[in-house]
Design a protein around this motif. Structure first.
Motif, PDB file in Angstrom:
ATOM      1  N   PHE A 109       0.472  -1.142  -0.093  1.00 59.84           N
ATOM      2  CA  PHE A 109      -0.180   0.144  -0.269  1.00 59.84           C
ATOM      3  C   PHE A 109       0.555   1.202   0.157  1.00 59.84           C
ATOM      4  CE2 PHE A 109      -2.188   2.868   2.090  1.00 59.84           C
ATOM      5  CZ  PHE A 109      -3.633   3.277   2.037  1.00 59.84           C
ATOM      6  N   THR A 162       3.771   1.604  -1.037  1.00 62.78           N
ATOM      7  CA  THR A 162       4.702   1.535  -2.497  1.00 62.78           C
ATOM      8  C   THR A 162       3.398   2.354  -3.410  1.00 62.78           C
ATOM      9  OG1 THR A 162       5.753  -0.066  -1.616  1.00 62.78           O
ATOM     10  CG2 THR A 162       5.997   0.164  -4.667  1.00 62.78           C
ATOM     11  N   ILE A 163       2.246   2.108  -3.181  1.00 65.45           N
ATOM     12  CA  ILE A 163       1.729   2.217  -4.266  1.00 65.45           C
ATOM     13  C   ILE A 163       1.187   4.178  -4.182  1.00 65.45           C
ATOM     14  CG2 ILE A 163      -0.650   2.038  -4.822  1.00 65.45           C
ATOM     15  CD1 ILE A 163      -1.281  -0.575  -3.876  1.00 65.45           C
ATOM     16  N   THR A 167       2.991   8.474  -5.554  1.00 66.61           N
ATOM     17  CA  THR A 167       2.115   9.519  -5.982  1.00 66.61           C
ATOM     18  C   THR A 167       2.580  10.858  -5.914  1.00 66.61           C
ATOM     19  OG1 THR A 167      -0.077   8.385  -5.334  1.00 66.61           O
ATOM     20  CG2 THR A 167      -0.097  10.545  -5.719  1.00 66.61           C
ATOM     21  N   ILE A 190       4.069  -2.644  -9.380  1.00 65.50           N
ATOM     22  CA  ILE A 190       4.112  -1.239  -9.120  1.00 65.50           C
ATOM     23  C   ILE A 190       5.067  -0.040  -9.518  1.00 65.50           C
ATOM     24  CG2 ILE A 190       3.156   0.011  -7.058  1.00 65.50           C
ATOM     25  CD1 ILE A 190       1.841  -1.849  -5.981  1.00 65.50           C
TER      26      ILE A 190
END
Length: 283
Positions: free
Chosen positions: A173, A175-176, A180, A239
């Motif tokens: 999570f 890493t996602i 951003t 990812i």
């Protein structure tokens, strides 16, 4: 001496493992030295740095538990009887541990810029509110899960391996979302100047090699559930590749002109001088 396909694939897997570990480990240094060389952290997201530190700390716990904890390894074997050996290598653990240390040093460039002789004005960033809320929620979920295993086993809180899987999923999570803030910062500035793309190119290469190694390992065990058993590594590789591509598109396509490290403009010269006496300066 005859070399079997199994032996060859095993050797390739080990070689890939140490290769991507080396690439990923080295990829952490360019941004550290880039910030130090230019005495600034402008263009590099503090949220990205913070999420990197915490994510790699979680990844260290995940890999270390599957490698060194007899309890976790026994529970893993119970759930994967056809492939009782966790598809985690020693290089995975050392990569995560080393990465946590280096990313901690990068984060210190924001928090203690004087130690790095970095411009304080450029280093004064505050983590985003959304980032802090998400980190608080992640920490609370882990605490609740640990308390459930320790004190409320009758409620079906699971086993210790479930806590480790939770930490691994939190790493996914983080890493996602960690990419951003950097992608958004690039968008707001319409530039990637200050963000070291050498690190991204190396990160992309390491992600590709990581996935190849995982697929070889699961093929050797003839049990593709092994990939699901190490979901953090599987999803992490995908990812990483996805967001690396996004950042490369920003740097090389969308903001290529404004992301150049320096621009050249002519210096006004005495009109009595010849054209050959003109000079340029770099900004």
């Amino acid at each position: 001496m005859t070399i079997t396909i199994h032996t060859l694939l095993l050797a390739i897997s080990q070689a890939l493992g140490w290769t991507y570990t080396l690439i990923w480990s080295v990829s952490l240094y360019p941004q550290l030295f880039h910030n130090y060389r230019r005495r600034a952290t402008e263009g590099f997201s503090l949220d990205f740095a913070l999420l990197n530190v915490l994510g790699l700390c979680g990844y260290t716990v995940f890999n270390g538990s599957l490698l060194f904890s007899s309890v976790i390894r026994a529970q893993y074997a119970d759930r994967h009887p056809q492939s009782p050996e966790p598809p985690v290598h020693l290089n995975d653990f050392f990569y995560a541990l080393h990465g946590a240390v280096i990313c901690g040093l990068i984060y210190s460039q924001f928090q203690w810029p004087a130690l790095w002789n970095i411009d304080r004005k450029g280093a004064q960033q505050m983590p985003g509110r959304v980032t802090m809320i998400l980190l608080g929620v992640c920490f609370a979920i882990v605490v609740v899960d640990v308390l459930g295993v320790c004190y409320f086993p009758a409620l079906g809180a699971g086993e210790w391996i479930d806590v480790i899987y939770l930490i691994g999923n939190i790493k996914l999570f983080l890493t996602i979302i960690k990419y951003t803030p950097q992608a958004w910062l690039n968008y707001r500035r319409q530039s990637t100047r200050g963000f070291c793309m050498v690190a991204i190119l190396m990160d992309f290469t390491g992600g590709m090699l990581s996935l190849v190694q995982l697929f070889i390992d699961t093929a050797l065990q003839n049990d593709w559930s092994g990939a699901a058993g190490n979901a953090p590594k599987l999803v992490l590789g995908n990812i990483t590749i996805l967001f690396d591509v996004i950042l490369m598109v920003q740097h090389y396509c969308l903001y290529a002109r404004t992301s150049r490290p320096e621009t050249v403009r002519p210096v006004e010269t005495d009109p009595l001088l010849g054209a050959e006496d003109g000079r340029v300066v770099r900004e």
